[in-house]
Design an enzyme around this catalytic site. Structure first.
Site, PDB file in Angstrom:
ATOM      1  N   ASN A 110      12.447  -7.099  -4.101  1.00  0.00           N
ATOM      2  CA  ASN A 110      11.938  -7.982  -3.053  1.00  0.00           C
ATOM      3  C   ASN A 110      12.206  -7.405  -1.671  1.00  0.00           C
ATOM      4  OD1 ASN A 110      11.344  -9.607  -5.181  1.00  0.00           O
ATOM      5  ND2 ASN A 110      13.044 -11.032  -4.855  1.00  0.00           N
TER       6      ASN A 110
ATOM      7  N   HIS B 123      12.208  -1.458  -3.008  1.00  0.00           N
ATOM      8  CA  HIS B 123      10.853  -1.449  -2.437  1.00  0.00           C
ATOM      9  C   HIS B 123      10.884  -1.688  -0.925  1.00  0.00           C
ATOM     10  CE1 HIS B 123       8.946  -2.379  -6.642  1.00  0.00           C
ATOM     11  NE2 HIS B 123       9.310  -1.123  -6.508  1.00  0.00           N
TER      12      HIS B 123
HETATM   13  C1  BJW Z   1       9.900 -16.972 -12.022  1.00  0.00           C
HETATM   14  C2  BJW Z   1       9.796 -18.070 -11.217  1.00  0.00           C
HETATM   15  C3  BJW Z   1      10.919 -18.865 -11.130  1.00  0.00           C
HETATM   16  C4  BJW Z   1       7.930 -17.118 -11.138  1.00  0.00           C
HETATM   17  N1  BJW Z   1      12.012 -18.545 -11.807  1.00  0.00           N
HETATM   18  N2  BJW Z   1      11.002 -16.667 -12.693  1.00  0.00           N
HETATM   19  C5  BJW Z   1       0.662   3.772 -15.315  1.00  0.00           C
HETATM   20  C6  BJW Z   1       1.798   3.592 -16.108  1.00  0.00           C
HETATM   21  C7  BJW Z   1       3.067   3.543 -15.549  1.00  0.00           C
HETATM   22  C8  BJW Z   1       3.231   3.638 -14.188  1.00  0.00           C
HETATM   23  C9  BJW Z   1       2.119   3.813 -13.400  1.00  0.00           C
HETATM   24  C10 BJW Z   1       0.847   3.881 -13.951  1.00  0.00           C
HETATM   25  N3  BJW Z   1      -0.046   4.048 -12.931  1.00  0.00           N
HETATM   26  C11 BJW Z   1       0.625   4.067 -11.766  1.00  0.00           C
HETATM   27  C12 BJW Z   1       1.957   3.919 -12.028  1.00  0.00           C
HETATM   28  C13 BJW Z   1       3.069   3.843 -11.065  1.00  0.00           C
HETATM   29  C14 BJW Z   1       3.017   2.568 -10.222  1.00  0.00           C
HETATM   30  C15 BJW Z   1       2.911   1.374 -11.152  1.00  0.00           C
HETATM   31  O1  BJW Z   1       3.885   0.871 -11.684  1.00  0.00           O
HETATM   32  N4  BJW Z   1       1.700   0.841 -11.321  1.00  0.00           N
HETATM   33  C16 BJW Z   1       1.492  -0.302 -12.207  1.00  0.00           C
HETATM   34  C17 BJW Z   1       0.337  -1.112 -11.657  1.00  0.00           C
HETATM   35  C18 BJW Z   1       1.259   0.207 -13.619  1.00  0.00           C
HETATM   36  N5  BJW Z   1       4.272   2.531  -9.487  1.00  0.00           N
HETATM   37  C19 BJW Z   1       4.408   3.131  -8.322  1.00  0.00           C
HETATM   38  O2  BJW Z   1       3.489   3.691  -7.751  1.00  0.00           O
HETATM   39  C20 BJW Z   1       5.799   3.135  -7.730  1.00  0.00           C
HETATM   40  N6  BJW Z   1       6.173   4.451  -7.392  1.00  0.00           N
HETATM   41  C21 BJW Z   1       6.312   5.411  -8.334  1.00  0.00           C
HETATM   42  O3  BJW Z   1       6.126   5.195  -9.530  1.00  0.00           O
HETATM   43  O4  BJW Z   1       6.722   6.626  -7.836  1.00  0.00           O
HETATM   44  C22 BJW Z   1       6.907   7.710  -8.785  1.00  0.00           C
HETATM   45  C23 BJW Z   1       8.225   7.648  -9.511  1.00  0.00           C
HETATM   46  C24 BJW Z   1       8.326   8.142 -10.799  1.00  0.00           C
HETATM   47  C25 BJW Z   1       9.537   8.102 -11.460  1.00  0.00           C
HETATM   48  C26 BJW Z   1      10.659   7.597 -10.852  1.00  0.00           C
HETATM   49  C27 BJW Z   1      10.541   7.117  -9.581  1.00  0.00           C
HETATM   50  C28 BJW Z   1       9.323   7.124  -8.914  1.00  0.00           C
HETATM   51  C29 BJW Z   1       5.864   2.298  -6.474  1.00  0.00           C
HETATM   52  C30 BJW Z   1       5.695   0.841  -6.773  1.00  0.00           C
HETATM   53  C31 BJW Z   1       5.679   0.044  -5.459  1.00  0.00           C
HETATM   54  C32 BJW Z   1       5.458  -1.437  -5.692  1.00  0.00           C
HETATM   55  N7  BJW Z   1       5.269  -2.084  -4.426  1.00  0.00           N
HETATM   56  C33 BJW Z   1       5.107  -3.529  -4.382  1.00  0.00           C
HETATM   57  C34 BJW Z   1       4.827  -3.952  -2.909  1.00  0.00           C
HETATM   58  C35 BJW Z   1       6.128  -3.876  -2.080  1.00  0.00           C
HETATM   59  C36 BJW Z   1       5.938  -4.358  -0.692  1.00  0.00           C
HETATM   60  C37 BJW Z   1       5.519  -5.811  -0.624  1.00  0.00           C
HETATM   61  O5  BJW Z   1       6.284  -6.703  -0.961  1.00  0.00           O
HETATM   62  O6  BJW Z   1       4.390  -6.049  -0.209  1.00  0.00           O
HETATM   63  O7  BJW Z   1       6.300  -4.161  -4.865  1.00  0.00           O
HETATM   64  S1  BJW Z   1       3.843  -4.159  -5.467  1.00  0.00           S
HETATM   65  C38 BJW Z   1       4.715  -5.608  -5.953  1.00  0.00           C
HETATM   66  O8  BJW Z   1       5.089  -5.550  -7.355  1.00  0.00           O
HETATM   67  C39 BJW Z   1       6.038  -5.563  -5.161  1.00  0.00           C
HETATM   68  C40 BJW Z   1       7.008  -6.087  -6.183  1.00  0.00           C
HETATM   69  O9  BJW Z   1       8.324  -5.695  -5.823  1.00  0.00           O
HETATM   70  C41 BJW Z   1       6.516  -5.471  -7.468  1.00  0.00           C
HETATM   71  C42 BJW Z   1       6.991  -6.177  -8.715  1.00  0.00           C
HETATM   72  O10 BJW Z   1       6.528  -7.484  -8.767  1.00  0.00           O
HETATM   73  P1  BJW Z   1       7.460  -8.625  -9.357  1.00  0.00           P
HETATM   74  O11 BJW Z   1       8.643  -8.800  -8.505  1.00  0.00           O
HETATM   75  O12 BJW Z   1       7.698  -8.369 -10.794  1.00  0.00           O
HETATM   76  O13 BJW Z   1       6.537  -9.915  -9.131  1.00  0.00           O
HETATM   77  P2  BJW Z   1       5.425 -10.558 -10.093  1.00  0.00           P
HETATM   78  O14 BJW Z   1       4.651 -11.520  -9.275  1.00  0.00           O
HETATM   79  O15 BJW Z   1       4.687  -9.515 -10.817  1.00  0.00           O
HETATM   80  O16 BJW Z   1       6.281 -11.365 -11.190  1.00  0.00           O
HETATM   81  C43 BJW Z   1       7.053 -12.477 -10.867  1.00  0.00           C
HETATM   82  C44 BJW Z   1       7.721 -12.981 -12.142  1.00  0.00           C
HETATM   83  O17 BJW Z   1       8.557 -14.048 -11.792  1.00  0.00           O
HETATM   84  C45 BJW Z   1       6.711 -13.490 -13.187  1.00  0.00           C
HETATM   85  O18 BJW Z   1       7.052 -12.976 -14.485  1.00  0.00           O
HETATM   86  C46 BJW Z   1       6.905 -15.006 -13.167  1.00  0.00           C
HETATM   87  O19 BJW Z   1       6.779 -15.609 -14.451  1.00  0.00           O
HETATM   88  C47 BJW Z   1       8.335 -15.097 -12.699  1.00  0.00           C
HETATM   89  N8  BJW Z   1       8.631 -16.331 -11.991  1.00  0.00           N
HETATM   90  N9  BJW Z   1       8.476 -18.111 -10.688  1.00  0.00           N
HETATM   91  C48 BJW Z   1      11.983 -17.418 -12.587  1.00  0.00           C
HETATM   92  N10 BJW Z   1      10.890 -20.015 -10.380  1.00  0.00           N
END
Ligand code: BJW
Length: 234
Positions: free
Chosen positions: A92, A109
């Site tokens: 976050n 992030h």
């Molecule tokens: C509750 C609740 C309540 C609700 N109580 N629970 C193919 C395969 C694998 C990887 C890749 C691929 N193609 C591309 C990639 C890599 C890519 C990636 O993962 N893409 C995917 C789409 C597949 N990743 C990247 O590019 C990352 N960098 C990278 O990989 O560099 C190379 C590297 C390699 C090896 C090691 C290291 C590096 C960078 C990722 C950057 C993500 N950025 C964001 C934006 C940040 C800025 C902003 O805030 O605007 O980060 S995107 C967004 O998603 C944000 C979040 O931090 C992130 C995760 O989301 P999160 O937190 O999980 O939220 P939600 O909404 O998805 O889920 C919420 C959950 O809470 C749900 O399950 C609900 O049920 C639950 N919930 N209410 C408890 N009350």
């Protein structure tokens, strides 16, 4: 439980949902209103910087009006009372863990509350707007962007995170969908090292099958319950 000394906690948008901060992938979440490739990639920023800066200005302003909830407070209590290693790795960009009193927090992030100058690479605490292109306090260039990690960029402090996972006896994931890597892969890293794993999430996530135990419910209930249970069994 007796042998657990070192803990890594991963948090995602779900832990801040009950503070009124939108999650990303839920119904009505942030990505329903905006295409990911428009607002959370370097390419989207290059294409339409005004849109991206306005989007982040709006979220930065909103975050500052929100308050930590009982889940943040429970993790802060864990931080204060746990004398083994603890690292709270948050995806976050809000500061609700810190405002609840947690200190051992790593923002993989980035944070909304910093501006990053793409000219001099300086980072400056920032609570105002960026869409009006203010000059960098360090070098004067009008090249500030939010200090957050977009798709295709390298998350922060990966070495430190992997080192903490290697030392850990317990990995706990809270409020994250398991859709975004590398964070989504931490549970598999932990399992392959023989570390105990626990998930606390509103519903089953994409990664639930990897955890030894997965509990479903609201973070504001599950996290305080788990912290109480964990600290009382020491
Ligand atoms: C509750 C609740 C309540 C609700 N109580 N629970 C193919 C395969 C694998 C990887 C890749 C691929 N193609 C591309 C990639 C890599 C890519 C990636 O993962 N893409 C995917 C789409 C597949 N990743 C990247 O590019 C990352 N960098 C990278 O990989 O560099 C190379 C590297 C390699 C090896 C090691 C290291 C590096 C960078 C990722 C950057 C993500 N950025 C964001 C934006 C940040 C800025 C902003 O805030 O605007 O980060 S995107 C967004 O998603 C944000 C979040 O931090 C992130 C995760 O989301 P999160 O937190 O999980 O939220 P939600 O909404 O998805 O889920 C919420 C959950 O809470 C749900 O399950 C609900 O049920 C639950 N919930 N209410 C408890 N009350």
């Amino acid at each position: 439980m007796a042998e657990i000394r070192n803990i890594v906690v991963l948090t995602g948008a779900g832990i801040s949902a009950e503070s009124g901060i939108d999650t990303f992938r839920s119904e009505g979440g942030l990505w329903e209103q905006h295409k990911v490739e428009d607002v959370a990639t370097p390419e989207g920023f290059a294409r339409d910087p005004d849109l991206v800066l306005r989007f982040y200005d709006m979220r930065r302003e909103a975050i500052q009006t929100k308050q930590p909830n009982p889940a943040h407070e429970a993790l802060a209590r864990l931080d204060q009372q746990w004398d083994g290693d603890l690292l709270i790795v948050t995806q976050n960009v809000d500061d609700l863990h810190e405002r609840a009193g947690a200190r051992r927090v790593l923002h993989m992030h980035g944070t909304h509350l910093n501006a990053w100058c793409t000219a001099c690479d300086g980072k400056t605490p920032w609570t105002g707007t960026l869409a009006d292109r203010p000059p960098c306090p360090g070098c004067g260039t009008r090249a500030l962007r939010p200090d957050v990690v977009w798709f295709g960029e390298m998350p922060y402090e990966m070495e430190r995170i992997y080192a903490a996972i290697r030392r850990a006896h317990l990995f706990v994931s809270i409020g994250t969908s398991g859709a975004v890597y590398p964070a989504a892969g931490f549970v598999r890293d932990a399992r392959s090292l023989g570390i105990d794993t626990l998930e606390l999430n509103l519903e089953r996530s994409q990664g639930s099958g990897w955890f030894r135990e997965s509990r479903q419910g609201k973070a504001s209930a599950l996290v305080p319950e788990w912290v109480e249970e964990f600290l009382s069994r020491r």
